[in-house]
Design a protein around this motif. Structure first.
Motif, PDB file in Angstrom:
ATOM      1  N   LYS A 177       4.189  -3.892  -3.436  1.00  0.00           N
ATOM      2  CA  LYS A 177       2.754  -4.406  -3.074  1.00  0.00           C
ATOM      3  C   LYS A 177       1.715  -3.394  -3.426  1.00  0.00           C
ATOM      4  N   HIS A 178       2.260  -1.990  -3.380  1.00  0.00           N
ATOM      5  CA  HIS A 178       1.300  -0.942  -3.892  1.00  0.00           C
ATOM      6  C   HIS A 178       2.042   0.137  -4.294  1.00  0.00           C
ATOM      7  N   GLY A 179       1.633   1.088  -4.989  1.00  0.00           N
ATOM      8  CA  GLY A 179       2.364   2.196  -5.535  1.00  0.00           C
ATOM      9  C   GLY A 179       2.455   3.384  -4.798  1.00  0.00           C
ATOM     10  N   ARG A 180       2.138   3.415  -3.582  1.00  0.00           N
ATOM     11  CA  ARG A 180       2.159   4.674  -2.799  1.00  0.00           C
ATOM     12  C   ARG A 180       3.671   5.291  -2.775  1.00  0.00           C
ATOM     13  N   TYR A 181       4.388   4.544  -2.798  1.00  0.00           N
ATOM     14  CA  TYR A 181       5.804   5.227  -2.578  1.00  0.00           C
ATOM     15  C   TYR A 181       6.497   5.360  -3.826  1.00  0.00           C
ATOM     16  N   THR A 182       6.098   5.315  -5.016  1.00  0.00           N
ATOM     17  CA  THR A 182       6.871   5.474  -6.149  1.00  0.00           C
ATOM     18  C   THR A 182       6.815   6.890  -6.486  1.00  0.00           C
TER      19      THR A 182
END
Length: 77
Positions: free
Chosen positions: A46-51
């Motif tokens: 969904k988004h890359g915040r926790y990559t």
């Protein structure tokens, strides 16, 4: 249907599940763990915040903020 094999897994109440069993001996609710989404599934992102890359960026930024605040406090003294 009433003569078919039953799941017999323990429910939250502590009773045995009475749903009809599949080939593996459990019902569709107690059949085992899901394999989850396939590896590399871009539709699940969904988004890359926790990559890992984003976490590394946040770590570096925090270190930079600390070093800047140390410089500011040293120059004031």
């Amino acid at each position: 249907m009433h003569l078919s094999a039953r799941c017999r897994a323990k429910t939250r109440k502590g009773n045995e599940c009475q749903s009809g069993a599949m080939r593996n001996g459990r019902c569709r609710m107690h059949g085992g763990t899901s394999t989850g989404a396939p590896k590399g599934n871009d539709n699940a992102l969904k988004h890359g915040r926790y990559t890992a890359l984003a976490a590394e960026w946040r770590r570096r930024l925090a270190e930079l903020r600390l070093s800047i605040s140390d410089l500011v406090t040293r120059s004031d003294a």
